[in-house]
Scaffold this motif. Sequence first.
Motif, PDB file in Angstrom:
ATOM      1  N   GLU A 197       0.798  -1.203   0.144  1.00 23.66           N
ATOM      2  CA  GLU A 197      -0.127   0.019  -0.047  1.00 23.66           C
ATOM      3  C   GLU A 197       0.709   1.246   0.002  1.00 23.66           C
ATOM      4  OE1 GLU A 197      -3.090   2.351   3.209  1.00 23.66           O
ATOM      5  OE2 GLU A 197      -3.004   0.032   3.211  1.00 23.66           O
ATOM      6  N   VAL A 198       0.533   2.209  -1.030  1.00 22.13           N
ATOM      7  CA  VAL A 198       1.272   3.405  -0.652  1.00 22.13           C
ATOM      8  C   VAL A 198       1.086   4.287   0.592  1.00 22.13           C
ATOM      9  CG1 VAL A 198       1.546   5.675  -2.119  1.00 22.13           C
ATOM     10  CG2 VAL A 198       1.230   3.328  -3.513  1.00 22.13           C
ATOM     11  N   ALA A 199       2.310   4.376   1.035  1.00 22.89           N
ATOM     12  CA  ALA A 199       2.397   5.150   2.375  1.00 22.89           C
ATOM     13  C   ALA A 199       2.586   6.813   2.196  1.00 22.89           C
ATOM     14  CB  ALA A 199       3.066   4.622   3.430  1.00 22.89           C
ATOM     15  N   SER A 200       3.315   6.992   1.104  1.00 24.70           N
ATOM     16  CA  SER A 200       3.769   8.506   0.963  1.00 24.70           C
ATOM     17  C   SER A 200       4.324   8.486  -0.516  1.00 24.70           C
ATOM     18  CB  SER A 200       4.632   8.946   2.084  1.00 24.70           C
ATOM     19  OG  SER A 200       5.994   8.194   1.936  1.00 24.70           O
ATOM     20  N   VAL A 201       4.152   9.939  -1.009  1.00 25.98           N
ATOM     21  CA  VAL A 201       4.423  10.101  -2.368  1.00 25.98           C
ATOM     22  C   VAL A 201       5.524  11.306  -2.401  1.00 25.98           C
ATOM     23  CG1 VAL A 201       3.613  10.724  -4.537  1.00 25.98           C
ATOM     24  CG2 VAL A 201       2.342   9.387  -3.324  1.00 25.98           C
TER      25      VAL A 201
END
Length: 308
Positions: free
Chosen positions: A234-238
């Motif tokens: 899951e994407v936690a930060s960009v």
Amino acid sequence: MKIVTGVRFKRPGKTYYFDPEDLQIEKGMNVIVDTAMGEEFGEVIIARKEVEDNEVTEPLKKVIRIATEKDEKMRLENKAKEKGAFKKCLEKIEKHGLPMKLVDVEFKYDGSKVIFYFTADGRIDFRELVKDLAAVFRTRIELRQIGVRDEVKRCGGNGICGRELCCCSFLGNFETVSIKMAKEQNISLNPSKISGNCGRLMCCLKYEQEVYEEKLKSLPKIGAIVKTSEGTGEVASVETLKEAIRVKYQDGDDIYFKKHEAKDVVVIKDAVVDDEKLEVENQEDLAELEKLEKLEKDDKKNTTQDDI
């Protein structure tokens, strides 16, 4: 196509086009130009330039002459008069008991008008004040109400970055700024950190916004499910500008994170994000942010332009 010369009347300020005719004009020169408000003293920003007809407002006014020593002297005399006019206007404001704050005074080059800039909450009945000022200066008087952005632009100062304020150094016009910009740029939604000296959203939020918007189109949102060489996570930060994402993985009871380049990630299911929702630490910050947003919209009605 037309040959034009670009002239600026305030620093910083908008650049206006004029017909240079046969004058040998160079960048940095001071010139006298014909405007709808009479003759004006300005600085040449663009010596000569060929532009399309649709880029010019007709009829194109002319550059009357290159400024002489006499013109320079008159400009300096006007500047000296402005200090005295400011003091006199303050006295008259106090005499009439008007709830207004005088910000600046400007004498038109040819002496045809004096403009007094002020801020106030709501409308002010300054008719008697205008009569008093006209009797003192014996010329046309204009009282112009401005917003807080214009006030800071005229007064000057330094930003939290330590540099001279953008509006005082190079910004010609104020562009619309929104809290959404700070959110998309991953800037803390703390009102004190995204507000400028004027108490409004910082103009610099606008500078990189186009780049962020373009890059965000190809990046997964926080919460998206993605597949990488490490597996599914899951994407936690960009990190928008670096085009990198930090992915959260779960291995049994263990949770760990790993950074990947966006091009190496396959989006399985993108997240749905409410762009209007503001995530803040407390309700006081939320109320302050909503207030900033409203003030930003209201101020667009009070920004000033040069009278040319």
